[in-house]
Design an enzyme around this catalytic site. Sequence first.
Site, PDB file in Angstrom:
ATOM      1  CD  GLU A 180       1.625  27.053  10.752  1.00  0.00           C
ATOM      2  OE1 GLU A 180       1.814  27.041  11.977  1.00  0.00           O
ATOM      3  OE2 GLU A 180       0.581  27.453  10.218  1.00  0.00           O
ATOM      4  CG  ASN A 182       0.611  25.109   4.094  1.00  0.00           C
ATOM      5  OD1 ASN A 182       0.525  25.871   3.122  1.00  0.00           O
ATOM      6  ND2 ASN A 182      -0.215  25.172   5.126  1.00  0.00           N
ATOM      7  CG  HIS A 187      -2.733  33.386   7.473  1.00  0.00           C
ATOM      8  ND1 HIS A 187      -4.077  33.138   7.284  1.00  0.00           N
ATOM      9  CD2 HIS A 187      -2.163  32.167   7.676  1.00  0.00           C
ATOM     10  CE1 HIS A 187      -4.308  31.834   7.385  1.00  0.00           C
ATOM     11  NE2 HIS A 187      -3.156  31.226   7.606  1.00  0.00           N
ATOM     12  CD  GLU A 197      -3.190  27.742   6.278  1.00  0.00           C
ATOM     13  OE1 GLU A 197      -3.285  28.553   7.229  1.00  0.00           O
ATOM     14  OE2 GLU A 197      -2.630  26.640   6.385  1.00  0.00           O
ATOM     15  CG  ASP A 222      -6.702  34.915   6.486  1.00  0.00           C
ATOM     16  OD1 ASP A 222      -5.471  35.165   6.417  1.00  0.00           O
ATOM     17  OD2 ASP A 222      -7.185  34.196   7.376  1.00  0.00           O
TER      18      ASP A 222
HETATM   19  O1  G3I Z   1     -14.021  22.337  18.535  1.00  0.00           O
HETATM   20  C1  G3I Z   1     -13.743  23.007  19.772  1.00  0.00           C
HETATM   21  C2  G3I Z   1     -15.008  23.248  20.533  1.00  0.00           C
HETATM   22  O2  G3I Z   1     -15.605  22.023  20.854  1.00  0.00           O
HETATM   23  C3  G3I Z   1     -14.704  24.094  21.752  1.00  0.00           C
HETATM   24  O3  G3I Z   1     -15.901  24.423  22.393  1.00  0.00           O
HETATM   25  C4  G3I Z   1     -13.952  25.353  21.386  1.00  0.00           C
HETATM   26  C5  G3I Z   1     -13.546  26.149  22.617  1.00  0.00           C
HETATM   27  O4  G3I Z   1     -12.383  26.896  22.382  1.00  0.00           O
HETATM   28  O5  G3I Z   1     -12.793  25.006  20.687  1.00  0.00           O
HETATM   29  C6  G3I Z   1     -13.054  24.310  19.486  1.00  0.00           C
HETATM   30  O6  G3I Z   1     -11.849  24.016  18.823  1.00  0.00           O
HETATM   31  C7  G3I Z   1     -11.189  25.123  18.229  1.00  0.00           C
HETATM   32  C8  G3I Z   1     -11.070  24.862  16.740  1.00  0.00           C
HETATM   33  O7  G3I Z   1     -10.317  25.871  16.127  1.00  0.00           O
HETATM   34  C9  G3I Z   1     -12.428  24.793  16.044  1.00  0.00           C
HETATM   35  O8  G3I Z   1     -13.056  26.022  16.119  1.00  0.00           O
HETATM   36  C10 G3I Z   1      -9.814  25.248  18.849  1.00  0.00           C
HETATM   37  O9  G3I Z   1      -9.942  25.633  20.203  1.00  0.00           O
HETATM   38  C11 G3I Z   1      -9.000  26.258  18.089  1.00  0.00           C
HETATM   39  O10 G3I Z   1      -7.669  26.206  18.574  1.00  0.00           O
HETATM   40  C12 G3I Z   1      -8.993  25.936  16.629  1.00  0.00           C
HETATM   41  O11 G3I Z   1      -8.301  26.941  15.946  1.00  0.00           O
HETATM   42  C13 G3I Z   1      -7.814  26.607  14.671  1.00  0.00           C
HETATM   43  C14 G3I Z   1      -6.337  26.887  14.621  1.00  0.00           C
HETATM   44  O12 G3I Z   1      -5.855  26.589  13.311  1.00  0.00           O
HETATM   45  C15 G3I Z   1      -5.561  26.046  15.608  1.00  0.00           C
HETATM   46  O13 G3I Z   1      -4.256  26.457  15.669  1.00  0.00           O
HETATM   47  C16 G3I Z   1      -8.529  27.451  13.649  1.00  0.00           C
HETATM   48  O14 G3I Z   1      -9.911  27.069  13.595  1.00  0.00           O
HETATM   49  C17 G3I Z   1      -7.910  27.247  12.271  1.00  0.00           C
HETATM   50  O15 G3I Z   1      -8.433  28.187  11.379  1.00  0.00           O
HETATM   51  C18 G3I Z   1      -6.418  27.454  12.365  1.00  0.00           C
HETATM   52  O16 G3I Z   1      -5.872  27.162  11.098  1.00  0.00           O
HETATM   53  C19 G3I Z   1      -4.456  27.379  10.955  1.00  0.00           C
HETATM   54  C20 G3I Z   1      -3.965  26.377   9.942  1.00  0.00           C
HETATM   55  O17 G3I Z   1      -4.316  25.073  10.324  1.00  0.00           O
HETATM   56  C21 G3I Z   1      -2.447  26.483   9.778  1.00  0.00           C
HETATM   57  N1  G3I Z   1      -2.057  27.850   9.461  1.00  0.00           N
HETATM   58  C22 G3I Z   1      -2.576  28.853  10.353  1.00  0.00           C
HETATM   59  C23 G3I Z   1      -4.087  28.773  10.472  1.00  0.00           C
HETATM   60  C24 G3I Z   1      -4.636  29.886  11.335  1.00  0.00           C
HETATM   61  O18 G3I Z   1      -4.177  29.791  12.653  1.00  0.00           O
END
Ligand code: G3I
Length: 444
Positions: free
Chosen positions: A163, A205, A241, A268, A270
């Site tokens: 990105e 990516n 997405h 990715e 969806d």
């Molecule tokens: O693990 C912690 C947990 O301990 C805590 O209690 C909780 C509270 O918010 O947060 C948890 O971490 C989160 C993590 O996902 C796991 O669930 C983060 O806050 C959250 O920011 C994170 O989001 C991820 C996101 O990327 C971050 O930008 C998403 O799961 C993930 O699906 C998403 O993936 C991205 C790709 O890497 C790049 N392209 C876009 C895609 C969707 O945004």
Amino acid sequence: MTPRSNPGPRRVLVLSAATASMVIAAGIAAVGTAEAASTLGASAAQTGRYFGAAIAAGRLGDSTYTRILTTEFNSVTPENEMKWDATEPSQGNFTYGNGDRILNQGNAMGAKVRGHALLWHAQQPGWAQGMSGTALRNAAINHVTQVATHYRGKIYAWDVVNEAFADGGGGGRRDSNLQRTGNDWIEAAFRAARAADPAAKLCYNDYNTDGVNAKSTGIYNMVRDFKSRGVPIDCVGFQSHLGTGIDSTYQANLQRFADLGVDVQITELDVQQGGNQANIYSTVTKACLAVTRCTGITVWGIRDTDSWRSDNPLLFDGSGNKKAAYTSVLNALNAGGTMPPTTSPPSSGGCTASVSLNAWTGGYVATVRVTAGSTAVNGWTVAVSLPSGSAVTNAWSATNAGTTGTVNFRNVDYNGQLAAGGTTEFGFQGTGPGPSAAPVCRVG
Ligand code: G3I
């Protein structure tokens, strides 16, 4: 349609009515016409592709989740576990526990493991967010080197940079602390990744690249520049997405990148749930199958309840039931498509080769593309390993030594010299099964 069982190996390729040489000239690959496979991974494997899912280490204890994962998918991507904040929470201290859990899960399934993502403006650890200039550049490149070295030889494809292009129509780079270290940060990352893990395919990516648009064109121009200068890049990931529609140039956009000499992958996927969800999933799947160098599709989660989105964008509902979108993808995969080439491991010097196959019962025509590395080539030889029962009957634009086993194809007088990054093609026809292993190119 209820998919049939019996997912065993069974690929029949049918050559069109055209002669083999006409097929090659037109660049058309064969289309499968055999019985349907009953899982996403097995169906994709019929055309040499993978069908993967982003998975989370924290969900692997959920039996419904792991049942679907191990039944349906033959590739995995860590949703968060190999990102910078997860793998280097404090500078120089690397933590691979959850990343390794994803790797081990993939290995146990015999699945390909995609690495995601070495450098990204988001999900940086706090210490990196506070850095800039040379210190940040050095820390970033060290991060790439350390993580790619830890996983050396175990990753099918790395999202080296994620990105880095801006939304909004200009086609330029996104502002970030990494970008502010200098425009060459992306190529520096790719070179470091190649040095650390020469066997992994190295991908750029991004999202909002779902058609020919300003952003995808900016990336296209970067990839074209990288290829022309020998910067090691092997693939481009299209996150995909998607909302309630799909750009009419989705497939054409994949194809124009493939034509630059890189693999393309849907990384990715969806799609917003609504009237068009199943159709859009099907359209994306068919587009990948129609592009020879589209090597696989990854959905960003398994069940709707596993998704980062709240609009039920995945193939299984929260209870693990298959949705209409699942069936549309499975049917599209079973309808067949072009066979992607098998490619020898990338190298910065020397040469590489890839083979595209048109096969039918009892015979085949192979087209081999030879590509010089970062230096010019004066004479090349490509070794192709043929399976038992396979024999070369004739070759063009190369001379062959032997007809069975490992057959060496040598350039002819007019195509031995290649400029750095330059390519040429030769072909051969054979009886029996076609080659399934990657050809090996060497200079001289
Ligand atoms: O693990 C912690 C947990 O301990 C805590 O209690 C909780 C509270 O918010 O947060 C948890 O971490 C989160 C993590 O996902 C796991 O669930 C983060 O806050 C959250 O920011 C994170 O989001 C991820 C996101 O990327 C971050 O930008 C998403 O799961 C993930 O699906 C998403 O993936 C991205 C790709 O890497 C790049 N392209 C876009 C895609 C969707 O945004």
